[in-house]
Write an enzyme that holds these catalytic residues in place. Structure first.
Site, PDB file in Angstrom:
ATOM      1  CB  THR A   6      -1.049   0.156   1.151  1.00  0.00           C
ATOM      2  OG1 THR A   6      -1.599  -1.098   1.373  1.00  0.00           O
ATOM      3  CG2 THR A   6      -1.964   1.127   1.370  1.00  0.00           C
ATOM      4  CE  LYS A  16      -5.285  -2.004   1.757  1.00  0.00           C
ATOM      5  NZ  LYS A  16      -3.809  -2.819   1.722  1.00  0.00           N
ATOM      6  CE  LYS A  46       2.480   1.988   4.469  1.00  0.00           C
ATOM      7  NZ  LYS A  46       1.836   1.048   3.420  1.00  0.00           N
TER       8      LYS A  46
END
Length: 288
Positions: free
Chosen positions: A95, A170, A238
Protein backbone atom coordinates in the site's frame (compact mmCIF):
# COMPACT_ATOMS: atom_id res chain seq x y z
CA UNK A 1 7.78 -18.64 -15.26
CA UNK A 2 10.40 -17.81 -12.64
CA UNK A 3 8.85 -15.71 -9.87
CA UNK A 4 10.64 -13.39 -7.48
CA UNK A 5 9.17 -12.30 -4.16
CA UNK A 6 10.51 -9.44 -2.04
CA UNK A 7 9.15 -8.75 1.46
CA UNK A 8 8.56 -11.69 3.77
CA UNK A 9 6.65 -10.06 6.60
CA UNK A 10 3.36 -10.94 8.28
CA UNK A 11 1.55 -11.26 4.94
CA UNK A 12 4.36 -11.75 2.44
CA UNK A 13 5.60 -14.95 4.03
CA UNK A 14 2.26 -16.71 3.44
CA UNK A 15 1.77 -15.22 -0.02
CA UNK A 16 5.18 -16.42 -1.17
CA UNK A 17 4.50 -19.87 0.23
CA UNK A 18 1.28 -20.13 -1.80
CA UNK A 19 3.21 -19.28 -4.98
CA UNK A 20 5.85 -21.88 -4.18
CA UNK A 21 3.31 -24.59 -3.41
CA UNK A 22 1.56 -23.86 -6.72
CA UNK A 23 4.70 -25.09 -8.45
CA UNK A 24 6.38 -21.86 -9.56
CA UNK A 25 10.19 -21.63 -9.23
CA UNK A 26 10.49 -19.01 -6.49
CA UNK A 27 13.38 -16.65 -5.71
CA UNK A 28 13.18 -14.58 -2.52
CA UNK A 29 14.78 -11.57 -0.86
CA UNK A 30 14.11 -9.86 2.46
CA UNK A 31 16.10 -7.34 4.47
CA UNK A 32 16.18 -9.81 7.37
CA UNK A 33 17.48 -12.97 5.75
CA UNK A 34 16.28 -15.31 8.52
CA UNK A 35 12.67 -14.66 7.51
CA UNK A 36 13.36 -16.61 4.33
CA UNK A 37 14.50 -19.77 6.14
CA UNK A 38 11.17 -21.61 6.01
CA UNK A 39 10.67 -20.83 2.32
CA UNK A 40 14.19 -21.90 1.44
CA UNK A 41 13.55 -25.18 3.27
CA UNK A 42 10.47 -25.62 1.08
CA UNK A 43 12.48 -25.05 -2.10
CA UNK A 44 12.75 -21.29 -2.64
CA UNK A 45 16.09 -19.83 -3.69
CA UNK A 46 17.61 -16.95 -1.72
CA UNK A 47 19.03 -13.96 -3.62
CA UNK A 48 21.23 -11.31 -1.98
CA UNK A 49 19.64 -8.18 -3.49
CA UNK A 50 16.55 -7.06 -5.41
CA UNK A 51 18.87 -6.61 -8.39
CA UNK A 52 19.77 -10.31 -8.28
CA UNK A 53 16.06 -11.18 -8.12
CA UNK A 54 15.46 -9.14 -11.30
CA UNK A 55 18.37 -10.77 -13.07
CA UNK A 56 16.88 -14.27 -12.81
CA UNK A 57 13.07 -13.79 -12.71
CA UNK A 58 10.36 -13.17 -15.28
CA UNK A 59 7.86 -11.82 -12.74
CA UNK A 60 8.72 -10.04 -9.47
CA UNK A 61 6.27 -9.25 -6.68
CA UNK A 62 7.06 -6.87 -3.83
CA UNK A 63 5.31 -6.14 -0.54
CA UNK A 64 7.26 -3.93 1.86
CA UNK A 65 6.40 -1.41 4.57
CA UNK A 66 6.47 2.17 3.34
CA UNK A 67 6.75 4.18 0.11
CA UNK A 68 10.41 4.85 0.97
CA UNK A 69 10.97 1.08 1.10
CA UNK A 70 9.31 0.70 -2.31
CA UNK A 71 11.61 3.37 -3.73
CA UNK A 72 14.66 1.61 -2.28
CA UNK A 73 13.64 -1.79 -3.68
CA UNK A 74 12.88 -0.48 -7.17
CA UNK A 75 15.08 2.58 -7.60
CA UNK A 76 17.87 2.24 -5.06
CA UNK A 77 21.37 0.82 -5.33
CA UNK A 78 21.14 -2.88 -6.20
CA UNK A 79 17.43 -2.32 -6.81
CA UNK A 80 15.11 -4.07 -9.22
CA UNK A 81 15.57 -1.61 -12.08
CA UNK A 82 19.35 -2.13 -11.97
CA UNK A 83 18.78 -5.78 -12.86
CA UNK A 84 15.75 -5.35 -15.10
CA UNK A 85 15.42 -6.38 -18.74
CA UNK A 86 12.77 -5.83 -21.38
CA UNK A 87 9.73 -8.10 -21.13
CA UNK A 88 9.64 -8.47 -17.37
CA UNK A 89 6.66 -7.72 -15.13
CA UNK A 90 7.01 -6.14 -11.68
CA UNK A 91 4.00 -6.00 -9.34
CA UNK A 92 4.03 -3.87 -6.19
CA UNK A 93 1.60 -5.25 -3.62
CA UNK A 94 2.52 -2.63 -1.02
CA UNK A 95 0.00 0.00 0.00
CA UNK A 96 1.79 3.09 -1.28
CA UNK A 97 1.27 6.46 -2.95
CA UNK A 98 -0.55 6.54 -6.30
CA UNK A 99 2.03 9.03 -7.57
CA UNK A 100 4.85 6.58 -6.83
CA UNK A 101 2.99 3.81 -8.67
CA UNK A 102 2.74 6.11 -11.68
CA UNK A 103 6.44 6.97 -11.47
CA UNK A 104 7.48 3.31 -11.35
CA UNK A 105 5.21 2.49 -14.29
CA UNK A 106 6.75 5.27 -16.36
CA UNK A 107 10.32 4.26 -15.50
CA UNK A 108 9.51 0.64 -16.29
CA UNK A 109 7.93 1.50 -19.63
CA UNK A 110 11.10 3.34 -20.65
CA UNK A 111 13.09 0.08 -20.43
CA UNK A 112 10.38 -2.35 -21.55
CA UNK A 113 9.27 -3.50 -18.07
CA UNK A 114 5.58 -3.46 -17.19
CA UNK A 115 4.86 -2.36 -13.61
CA UNK A 116 1.49 -2.94 -11.94
CA UNK A 117 0.31 -1.58 -8.60
CA UNK A 118 -1.75 -4.25 -6.83
CA UNK A 119 -2.14 -3.55 -3.11
CA UNK A 120 -3.90 -6.30 -1.20
CA UNK A 121 -6.41 -6.47 1.65
CA UNK A 122 -7.27 -9.27 4.04
CA UNK A 123 -4.52 -9.20 6.66
CA UNK A 124 -2.61 -12.17 7.97
CA UNK A 125 -5.66 -14.41 7.98
CA UNK A 126 -6.44 -13.70 4.33
CA UNK A 127 -2.82 -14.26 3.37
CA UNK A 128 -2.64 -17.58 5.20
CA UNK A 129 -5.90 -18.76 3.64
CA UNK A 130 -4.94 -17.55 0.16
CA UNK A 131 -8.05 -15.37 0.05
CA UNK A 132 -6.74 -11.83 -0.24
CA UNK A 133 -8.35 -9.11 -2.33
CA UNK A 134 -6.03 -7.55 -4.92
CA UNK A 135 -6.78 -4.08 -6.30
CA UNK A 136 -4.87 -3.57 -9.54
CA UNK A 137 -3.79 -0.55 -11.53
CA UNK A 138 -1.86 -0.64 -14.81
CA UNK A 139 -2.00 -2.53 -18.08
CA UNK A 140 -5.04 -4.84 -18.15
CA UNK A 141 -3.60 -7.31 -20.66
CA UNK A 142 -0.51 -7.80 -18.49
CA UNK A 143 -2.78 -8.49 -15.52
CA UNK A 144 -4.45 -11.23 -17.54
CA UNK A 145 -1.04 -12.80 -18.17
CA UNK A 146 0.02 -12.86 -14.52
CA UNK A 147 -3.41 -13.46 -12.99
CA UNK A 148 -2.69 -17.18 -12.30
CA UNK A 149 0.14 -16.19 -9.98
CA UNK A 150 -2.00 -13.64 -8.13
CA UNK A 151 -4.74 -16.25 -7.83
CA UNK A 152 -2.45 -18.45 -5.72
CA UNK A 153 -3.05 -16.09 -2.79
CA UNK A 154 -6.09 -14.03 -3.85
CA UNK A 155 -9.81 -14.76 -3.87
CA UNK A 156 -10.69 -11.52 -5.67
CA UNK A 157 -8.63 -9.65 -8.28
CA UNK A 158 -10.14 -6.49 -9.72
CA UNK A 159 -8.62 -4.17 -12.31
CA UNK A 160 -9.41 -0.53 -11.50
CA UNK A 161 -7.74 1.42 -14.30
CA UNK A 162 -4.36 2.92 -15.22
CA UNK A 163 -1.28 3.11 -13.00
CA UNK A 164 -2.12 4.34 -9.51
CA UNK A 165 -5.74 3.17 -9.65
CA UNK A 166 -5.00 0.14 -7.51
CA UNK A 167 -3.56 2.42 -4.85
CA UNK A 168 -6.61 4.66 -4.95
CA UNK A 169 -8.85 1.59 -4.53
CA UNK A 170 -6.78 0.50 -1.53
CA UNK A 171 -7.07 3.97 -0.01
CA UNK A 172 -10.84 3.61 -0.35
CA UNK A 173 -10.58 0.25 1.41
CA UNK A 174 -8.60 1.74 4.30
CA UNK A 175 -11.09 4.58 4.67
CA UNK A 176 -13.88 2.02 5.09
CA UNK A 177 -11.84 0.06 7.64
CA UNK A 178 -11.26 3.25 9.62
CA UNK A 179 -14.99 3.37 10.24
CA UNK A 180 -15.37 -0.30 11.09
CA UNK A 181 -12.43 -0.33 13.51
CA UNK A 182 -13.61 2.70 15.46
CA UNK A 183 -17.15 1.30 15.37
CA UNK A 184 -15.95 -2.05 16.69
CA UNK A 185 -14.06 -0.66 19.68
CA UNK A 186 -16.93 1.68 20.60
CA UNK A 187 -19.37 -1.24 20.35
CA UNK A 188 -17.29 -3.37 22.71
CA UNK A 189 -16.77 -0.49 25.12
CA UNK A 190 -20.50 0.22 25.24
CA UNK A 191 -21.45 -3.44 25.66
CA UNK A 192 -18.86 -3.98 28.40
CA UNK A 193 -19.90 -0.85 30.30
CA UNK A 194 -23.48 -2.13 30.35
CA UNK A 195 -22.60 -5.60 31.62
CA UNK A 196 -23.23 -7.60 28.46
CA UNK A 197 -21.52 -10.88 27.57
CA UNK A 198 -19.11 -9.73 24.88
CA UNK A 199 -18.89 -13.12 23.15
CA UNK A 200 -22.68 -13.11 22.79
CA UNK A 201 -22.62 -9.53 21.52
CA UNK A 202 -20.10 -10.43 18.82
CA UNK A 203 -22.08 -13.52 17.83
CA UNK A 204 -25.30 -11.51 17.66
CA UNK A 205 -23.94 -8.58 15.68
CA UNK A 206 -22.07 -10.72 13.16
CA UNK A 207 -25.38 -12.40 12.36
CA UNK A 208 -27.22 -9.21 11.49
CA UNK A 209 -26.93 -5.89 9.71
CA UNK A 210 -23.96 -4.84 11.87
CA UNK A 211 -21.84 -7.69 10.49
CA UNK A 212 -18.38 -6.61 9.37
CA UNK A 213 -14.93 -8.14 8.92
CA UNK A 214 -13.29 -6.17 11.72
CA UNK A 215 -15.78 -7.28 14.36
CA UNK A 216 -15.82 -10.91 13.23
CA UNK A 217 -12.03 -11.26 13.05
CA UNK A 218 -10.62 -8.77 15.53
CA UNK A 219 -13.38 -8.83 18.15
CA UNK A 220 -12.50 -12.37 19.32
CA UNK A 221 -8.80 -11.46 19.40
CA UNK A 222 -9.55 -8.55 21.71
CA UNK A 223 -11.48 -10.80 24.08
CA UNK A 224 -8.43 -13.09 24.23
CA UNK A 225 -6.12 -10.08 24.77
CA UNK A 226 -4.40 -11.05 21.53
CA UNK A 227 -2.89 -7.92 20.05
CA UNK A 228 -0.45 -9.66 17.72
CA UNK A 229 -0.28 -7.95 14.33
CA UNK A 230 -2.44 -9.21 11.53
CA UNK A 231 -1.76 -5.69 10.32
CA UNK A 232 0.58 -3.32 12.15
CA UNK A 233 -0.66 -0.10 13.77
CA UNK A 234 2.32 1.74 12.23
CA UNK A 235 1.42 0.57 8.74
CA UNK A 236 -2.23 1.54 9.17
CA UNK A 237 -1.14 5.04 10.19
CA UNK A 238 0.86 5.17 6.97
CA UNK A 239 -2.15 4.00 4.93
CA UNK A 240 -4.54 6.50 6.48
CA UNK A 241 -1.99 9.25 5.98
CA UNK A 242 -1.83 8.43 2.27
CA UNK A 243 -5.63 8.38 2.04
CA UNK A 244 -5.88 11.79 3.71
CA UNK A 245 -3.14 13.21 1.45
CA UNK A 246 -5.05 12.05 -1.62
CA UNK A 247 -8.33 13.38 -0.20
CA UNK A 248 -6.73 16.78 0.31
CA UNK A 249 -5.56 16.78 -3.32
CA UNK A 250 -9.17 16.12 -4.35
CA UNK A 251 -10.46 18.86 -1.96
CA UNK A 252 -12.31 16.30 0.15
CA UNK A 253 -12.94 16.50 3.89
CA UNK A 254 -13.01 13.06 5.55
CA UNK A 255 -13.72 13.74 9.24
CA UNK A 256 -14.22 10.09 10.23
CA UNK A 257 -10.96 9.04 8.62
CA UNK A 258 -9.17 11.99 10.20
CA UNK A 259 -10.46 10.94 13.62
CA UNK A 260 -9.27 7.36 13.13
CA UNK A 261 -5.88 8.65 11.97
CA UNK A 262 -5.52 10.78 15.11
CA UNK A 263 -6.58 7.90 17.37
CA UNK A 264 -4.09 5.50 15.83
CA UNK A 265 -1.30 8.06 16.12
CA UNK A 266 -2.20 8.47 19.79
CA UNK A 267 -2.08 4.69 20.18
CA UNK A 268 1.37 4.59 18.56
CA UNK A 269 2.61 7.38 20.82
CA UNK A 270 1.71 5.18 23.80
CA UNK A 271 4.06 2.46 22.54
CA UNK A 272 1.70 0.21 20.55
CA UNK A 273 2.89 0.88 16.98
CA UNK A 274 4.10 -2.70 16.48
CA UNK A 275 0.86 -4.29 17.64
CA UNK A 276 -2.16 -5.19 15.54
CA UNK A 277 -4.79 -2.62 14.63
CA UNK A 278 -7.19 -4.22 17.13
CA UNK A 279 -5.00 -2.69 19.86
CA UNK A 280 -6.99 0.52 19.32
CA UNK A 281 -9.19 -0.73 22.18
CA UNK A 282 -6.24 -0.12 24.53
CA UNK A 283 -6.89 3.61 24.44
CA UNK A 284 -9.83 2.84 26.76
CA UNK A 285 -9.85 -0.86 27.70
CA UNK A 286 -7.07 -0.74 30.30
CA UNK A 287 -8.74 2.19 32.01
CA UNK A 288 -11.99 0.33 32.70
Amino acid sequence: MKVGFIGLGVMGQSMAEHILKAGYPLYVYNRTKSKSDKLVELGAVWQNTPQEIAQVCDLVLTIVGYPADVEAVYLGENGLFEGARSGQVFIDLTTSRPSLAQELTAKGKAIGVTVLDAPVSGGDLGAKAGRLTAMVGGDASTLDEVRPVLETFSASIQHHGPAGSGQHAKASNQIMIAGTMTGMVETLRYAKANGLDLEKVIATLTGGAAKNWSLANYGPRILKADYSPGFFVKHYIKDLGIALEEAEKAHLDLPGTSLAYDLYRELASEGHENEGTQALIKLWWDQE
